[in-house]
Scaffold this motif. Sequence first.
Motif, short mmCIF file in Angstrom:
data_model
loop_
_atom_site.label_atom_id
_atom_site.label_comp_id
_atom_site.label_asym_id
_atom_site.label_seq_id
_atom_site.Cartn_x
_atom_site.Cartn_y
_atom_site.Cartn_z
N LYS A 135 8.87 -7.51 -5.95
CA LYS A 135 7.61 -7.47 -5.20
C LYS A 135 6.52 -6.87 -6.08
N GLU A 138 2.41 -5.86 -6.17
CA GLU A 138 1.12 -5.69 -5.50
C GLU A 138 0.06 -5.55 -6.59
N LYS A 180 1.36 -9.81 -3.68
CA LYS A 180 0.28 -9.55 -2.72
C LYS A 180 -0.91 -8.98 -3.47
N ARG A 220 -4.14 -6.88 -3.01
CA ARG A 220 -4.70 -5.94 -2.03
C ARG A 220 -6.14 -5.61 -2.46
N ALA A 262 -1.14 2.71 0.15
CA ALA A 262 -0.84 1.60 1.07
C ALA A 262 0.15 0.63 0.43
N ALA A 263 -0.04 0.38 -0.86
CA ALA A 263 0.88 -0.54 -1.56
C ALA A 263 2.29 0.06 -1.58
N ALA A 295 3.95 -0.33 1.62
CA ALA A 295 4.35 -1.71 1.89
C ALA A 295 5.60 -2.13 1.12
#
Length: 252
Positions: A2, A4, A34, A36, A73-74, A77
Amino acid sequence: MKIEILTLFPELVEQVVRFGIPRKAVEAGILELKARDIRDYSEDRDRRVDDRPYGGGPGMVMEAEPLTAAIAAAKAAIGEARVIGLSPQGEPLTQDWVRRLALEPGLILLCGRYEGPDERAMRAVDVELSLGDFVLSGGELPAMALVDAIARWLPGALGHEQSAPNDSFASGLLDHPHYTRPEHWRGEAVPEVLLSGDHAKVARWRLKQALGATWLKRPDLLAGLELNKEQTRLLREFIAEAGLDSPDSDVL
Ligand code: SAM
Protein backbone atom coordinates in the motif's frame (compact mmCIF):
# COMPACT_ATOMS: atom_id res chain seq x y z
CA MET A 1 1.86 -3.15 -1.01
CA LYS A 2 0.00 0.00 0.00
CA ILE A 3 1.42 3.37 -1.00
CA GLU A 4 0.05 6.73 0.02
CA ILE A 5 1.28 9.82 -1.81
CA LEU A 6 0.75 13.09 0.04
CA THR A 7 0.58 15.90 -2.47
CA LEU A 8 -1.04 19.14 -3.59
CA PHE A 9 -1.68 17.51 -6.98
CA PRO A 10 -3.49 14.19 -6.44
CA GLU A 11 -4.71 13.99 -10.05
CA LEU A 12 -1.13 14.20 -11.25
CA VAL A 13 0.31 11.36 -9.16
CA GLU A 14 -2.68 9.08 -9.80
CA GLN A 15 -1.56 8.93 -13.44
CA VAL A 16 1.33 6.66 -12.52
CA VAL A 17 -1.00 3.68 -12.00
CA ARG A 18 -2.95 4.32 -15.19
CA PHE A 19 -0.29 2.86 -17.48
CA GLY A 20 2.10 -0.05 -17.91
CA ILE A 21 3.53 -2.15 -15.09
CA PRO A 22 2.14 -0.07 -12.16
CA ARG A 23 -1.35 -0.38 -13.68
CA LYS A 24 -0.91 -4.17 -14.00
CA ALA A 25 0.27 -4.33 -10.40
CA VAL A 26 -2.88 -2.52 -9.25
CA GLU A 27 -5.10 -4.72 -11.41
CA ALA A 28 -3.40 -7.81 -9.97
CA GLY A 29 -4.13 -6.55 -6.45
CA ILE A 30 -0.48 -6.40 -5.44
CA LEU A 31 -0.30 -2.59 -5.35
CA GLU A 32 -2.74 -0.10 -3.87
CA LEU A 33 -2.11 3.59 -4.42
CA LYS A 34 -3.90 6.44 -2.74
CA ALA A 35 -3.19 10.08 -3.44
CA ARG A 36 -4.00 12.15 -0.37
CA ASP A 37 -4.55 15.89 -0.87
CA ILE A 38 -2.54 17.86 1.69
CA ARG A 39 -5.05 20.72 1.33
CA ASP A 40 -7.67 18.53 3.04
CA TYR A 41 -5.63 19.07 6.23
CA SER A 42 -5.41 22.84 5.91
CA GLU A 43 -6.82 24.85 8.80
CA ASP A 44 -7.42 27.77 6.46
CA ARG A 45 -10.85 28.39 4.97
CA ASP A 46 -9.24 28.90 1.54
CA ARG A 47 -7.36 25.60 1.97
CA ARG A 48 -3.97 27.31 1.94
CA VAL A 49 -1.06 25.19 3.11
CA ASP A 50 1.83 27.61 2.49
CA ASP A 51 3.04 30.80 4.09
CA ARG A 52 5.90 33.31 3.83
CA PRO A 53 9.33 32.28 5.09
CA TYR A 54 10.58 33.59 8.44
CA GLY A 55 13.71 35.62 7.77
CA GLY A 56 12.33 36.88 4.49
CA GLY A 57 13.38 35.94 1.00
CA PRO A 58 11.58 34.64 -2.06
CA GLY A 59 9.15 31.75 -2.24
CA MET A 60 6.67 30.18 0.12
CA VAL A 61 7.06 27.40 2.69
CA MET A 62 4.71 24.47 3.29
CA GLU A 63 3.24 24.69 6.79
CA ALA A 64 4.12 21.96 9.28
CA GLU A 65 0.59 21.31 10.58
CA PRO A 66 -1.20 20.16 7.40
CA LEU A 67 1.80 18.05 6.40
CA THR A 68 2.00 16.36 9.79
CA ALA A 69 -1.77 15.83 9.89
CA ALA A 70 -1.71 14.29 6.40
CA ILE A 71 1.07 11.92 7.46
CA ALA A 72 -0.90 10.92 10.56
CA ALA A 73 -4.02 10.27 8.45
CA ALA A 74 -2.03 8.16 6.00
CA LYS A 75 -0.59 6.12 8.89
CA ALA A 76 -4.07 5.63 10.32
CA ALA A 77 -5.21 4.36 6.92
CA ILE A 78 -2.41 1.93 6.05
CA GLY A 79 -0.77 1.24 9.38
CA GLU A 80 2.81 1.95 10.43
CA ALA A 81 4.70 2.72 7.25
CA ARG A 82 7.98 4.31 6.44
CA VAL A 83 7.61 7.99 5.56
CA ILE A 84 9.75 9.07 2.63
CA GLY A 85 10.27 12.73 1.90
CA LEU A 86 11.10 13.41 -1.73
CA SER A 87 13.79 16.05 -1.64
CA PRO A 88 16.79 17.22 -3.67
CA GLN A 89 18.68 17.06 -0.37
CA GLY A 90 17.93 13.37 0.11
CA GLU A 91 20.01 10.26 -0.43
CA PRO A 92 20.24 9.44 -4.12
CA LEU A 93 17.52 7.00 -5.16
CA THR A 94 19.20 3.79 -6.33
CA GLN A 95 18.03 0.35 -7.42
CA ASP A 96 19.23 -0.89 -4.05
CA TRP A 97 16.85 1.49 -2.30
CA VAL A 98 14.02 0.48 -4.66
CA ARG A 99 14.52 -3.24 -3.97
CA ARG A 100 14.52 -2.71 -0.21
CA LEU A 101 11.46 -0.46 -0.28
CA ALA A 102 9.59 -2.98 -2.46
CA LEU A 103 9.77 -5.40 0.49
CA GLU A 104 7.88 -3.07 2.82
CA PRO A 105 4.13 -3.56 3.37
CA GLY A 106 3.39 0.14 3.08
CA LEU A 107 5.01 3.46 2.23
CA ILE A 108 4.05 7.10 2.63
CA LEU A 109 5.57 9.46 0.08
CA LEU A 110 5.61 13.16 0.90
CA CYS A 111 5.80 15.55 -2.05
CA GLY A 112 7.08 19.03 -1.36
CA ARG A 113 6.23 22.16 -3.36
CA TYR A 114 7.37 25.81 -3.22
CA GLU A 115 10.57 26.13 -1.15
CA GLY A 116 9.71 22.83 0.55
CA PRO A 117 8.26 21.90 3.96
CA ASP A 118 8.72 23.80 7.20
CA GLU A 119 11.75 22.09 8.74
CA ARG A 120 9.69 21.03 11.77
CA ALA A 121 7.47 18.83 9.56
CA MET A 122 10.58 16.83 8.70
CA ARG A 123 10.50 15.26 12.20
CA ALA A 124 7.77 12.95 10.85
CA VAL A 125 9.89 11.91 7.86
CA ASP A 126 12.00 8.76 8.20
CA VAL A 127 14.21 9.22 5.16
CA GLU A 128 14.69 11.75 2.39
CA LEU A 129 15.30 10.45 -1.13
CA SER A 130 16.41 12.44 -4.16
CA LEU A 131 15.94 11.73 -7.84
CA GLY A 132 19.25 13.45 -8.63
CA ASP A 133 21.28 16.59 -8.23
CA PHE A 134 18.80 18.93 -9.85
CA VAL A 135 15.76 20.80 -8.56
CA LEU A 136 12.23 20.07 -9.73
CA SER A 137 9.23 22.19 -8.84
CA GLY A 138 7.64 19.42 -6.81
CA GLY A 139 8.06 15.94 -5.36
CA GLU A 140 5.31 14.47 -7.54
CA LEU A 141 7.50 13.30 -10.44
CA PRO A 142 10.07 11.72 -8.08
CA ALA A 143 7.23 10.00 -6.15
CA MET A 144 5.79 8.67 -9.41
CA ALA A 145 9.23 7.47 -10.50
CA LEU A 146 9.63 5.68 -7.18
CA VAL A 147 6.21 3.99 -7.45
CA ASP A 148 7.00 2.84 -11.01
CA ALA A 149 10.41 1.48 -10.00
CA ILE A 150 8.96 -0.30 -6.94
CA ALA A 151 6.12 -1.85 -8.97
CA ARG A 152 8.71 -3.64 -11.13
CA TRP A 153 9.96 -5.48 -8.03
CA LEU A 154 6.59 -6.56 -6.65
CA PRO A 155 6.24 -10.33 -7.08
CA GLY A 156 3.99 -11.06 -10.05
CA ALA A 157 4.01 -7.55 -11.53
CA LEU A 158 6.38 -8.34 -14.40
CA GLY A 159 5.71 -11.16 -16.84
CA HIS A 160 8.47 -13.73 -17.22
CA GLU A 161 9.45 -12.05 -20.50
CA GLN A 162 10.59 -9.03 -18.49
CA SER A 163 12.46 -9.44 -15.31
CA ALA A 164 13.69 -6.82 -12.90
CA PRO A 165 16.70 -8.90 -11.79
CA ASN A 166 18.03 -8.70 -15.38
CA ASP A 167 17.75 -4.93 -15.53
CA SER A 168 20.66 -2.55 -15.15
CA PHE A 169 22.06 -2.19 -11.61
CA ALA A 170 20.42 -5.36 -10.26
CA SER A 171 23.72 -7.24 -10.52
CA GLY A 172 25.80 -4.11 -10.12
CA LEU A 173 26.28 -3.89 -13.89
CA LEU A 174 24.42 -2.14 -16.68
CA ASP A 175 22.16 -4.30 -18.84
CA HIS A 176 23.52 -5.92 -22.03
CA PRO A 177 22.34 -4.65 -25.45
CA HIS A 178 19.07 -6.01 -26.88
CA TYR A 179 18.08 -6.84 -30.47
CA THR A 180 14.87 -7.85 -32.18
CA ARG A 181 13.73 -8.50 -35.76
CA PRO A 182 14.67 -7.81 -38.51
CA GLU A 183 17.97 -9.70 -38.44
CA HIS A 184 19.50 -7.18 -40.89
CA TRP A 185 18.60 -3.53 -40.58
CA ARG A 186 20.19 -0.68 -42.51
CA GLY A 187 23.36 -2.65 -43.11
CA GLU A 188 23.76 -3.82 -39.54
CA ALA A 189 23.25 -7.45 -38.55
CA VAL A 190 22.26 -8.88 -35.20
CA PRO A 191 25.35 -10.40 -33.47
CA GLU A 192 25.61 -13.99 -34.73
CA VAL A 193 25.86 -15.56 -31.30
CA LEU A 194 22.28 -14.47 -30.54
CA LEU A 195 21.06 -16.62 -33.45
CA SER A 196 23.11 -19.65 -32.41
CA GLY A 197 20.58 -21.17 -30.01
CA ASP A 198 23.51 -21.97 -27.70
CA HIS A 199 22.27 -20.66 -24.33
CA ALA A 200 25.66 -20.85 -22.63
CA LYS A 201 27.31 -18.85 -25.42
CA VAL A 202 24.50 -16.29 -25.36
CA ALA A 203 24.83 -15.90 -21.58
CA ARG A 204 28.60 -15.45 -21.89
CA TRP A 205 28.18 -12.85 -24.66
CA ARG A 206 25.57 -10.97 -22.63
CA LEU A 207 27.76 -10.88 -19.55
CA LYS A 208 30.68 -9.64 -21.65
CA GLN A 209 28.54 -6.88 -23.16
CA ALA A 210 27.16 -5.91 -19.75
CA LEU A 211 30.70 -5.66 -18.38
CA GLY A 212 31.79 -3.68 -21.45
CA ALA A 213 28.83 -1.30 -21.31
CA THR A 214 29.46 -0.65 -17.63
CA TRP A 215 33.16 -0.10 -18.25
CA LEU A 216 32.43 2.36 -21.05
CA LYS A 217 29.44 4.20 -19.63
CA ARG A 218 29.65 3.89 -15.85
CA PRO A 219 33.21 3.08 -14.74
CA ASP A 220 32.21 4.28 -11.26
CA LEU A 221 29.92 1.23 -10.90
CA LEU A 222 32.66 -1.13 -12.00
CA ALA A 223 35.13 0.35 -9.54
CA GLY A 224 32.80 -0.72 -6.71
CA LEU A 225 32.74 -4.38 -7.83
CA GLU A 226 35.23 -7.20 -7.39
CA LEU A 227 35.25 -9.01 -10.70
CA ASN A 228 35.97 -12.74 -10.63
CA LYS A 229 38.45 -14.35 -13.03
CA GLU A 230 35.84 -15.12 -15.68
CA GLN A 231 34.40 -11.60 -15.57
CA THR A 232 37.89 -10.09 -15.78
CA ARG A 233 38.67 -12.28 -18.80
CA LEU A 234 35.42 -11.28 -20.50
CA LEU A 235 36.00 -7.58 -19.91
CA ARG A 236 39.54 -7.87 -21.32
CA GLU A 237 38.08 -9.61 -24.37
CA PHE A 238 35.49 -6.85 -24.78
CA ILE A 239 38.15 -4.16 -24.64
CA ALA A 240 40.42 -5.99 -27.09
CA GLU A 241 37.57 -6.71 -29.55
CA ALA A 242 36.43 -3.10 -29.42
CA GLY A 243 40.00 -1.96 -30.12
CA LEU A 244 39.93 0.28 -27.08
CA ASP A 245 42.75 1.30 -24.78
CA SER A 246 43.24 -0.57 -21.56
CA PRO A 247 41.38 1.09 -18.74
CA ASP A 248 43.48 3.17 -16.41
CA SER A 249 41.21 2.13 -13.53
CA ASP A 250 42.38 -0.64 -11.23
CA VAL A 251 39.42 -2.82 -12.23
CA LEU A 252 41.60 -5.12 -14.33
N1 SAM B 1 14.36 24.84 -1.74
C1 SAM B 1 14.58 23.42 -1.96
C2 SAM B 1 16.07 23.15 -2.03
O1 SAM B 1 16.75 23.90 -2.74
O2 SAM B 1 16.53 22.15 -1.46
C3 SAM B 1 13.94 22.97 -3.25
C4 SAM B 1 12.46 22.93 -3.20
S1 SAM B 1 11.77 22.29 -4.68
C5 SAM B 1 11.51 23.73 -5.64
C6 SAM B 1 10.16 21.79 -4.19
C7 SAM B 1 10.00 20.33 -3.91
O3 SAM B 1 10.30 19.57 -5.06
C8 SAM B 1 10.89 19.75 -2.83
O4 SAM B 1 10.38 20.00 -1.54
C9 SAM B 1 10.88 18.27 -3.18
O5 SAM B 1 9.74 17.61 -2.65
C10 SAM B 1 10.77 18.29 -4.69
N2 SAM B 1 12.04 18.05 -5.39
C11 SAM B 1 12.72 18.94 -6.11
N3 SAM B 1 13.83 18.40 -6.64
C12 SAM B 1 13.84 17.11 -6.24
C13 SAM B 1 14.75 16.04 -6.44
N4 SAM B 1 15.85 16.18 -7.15
N5 SAM B 1 14.45 14.85 -5.88
C14 SAM B 1 13.34 14.69 -5.12
N6 SAM B 1 12.45 15.68 -4.89
C15 SAM B 1 12.70 16.87 -5.44
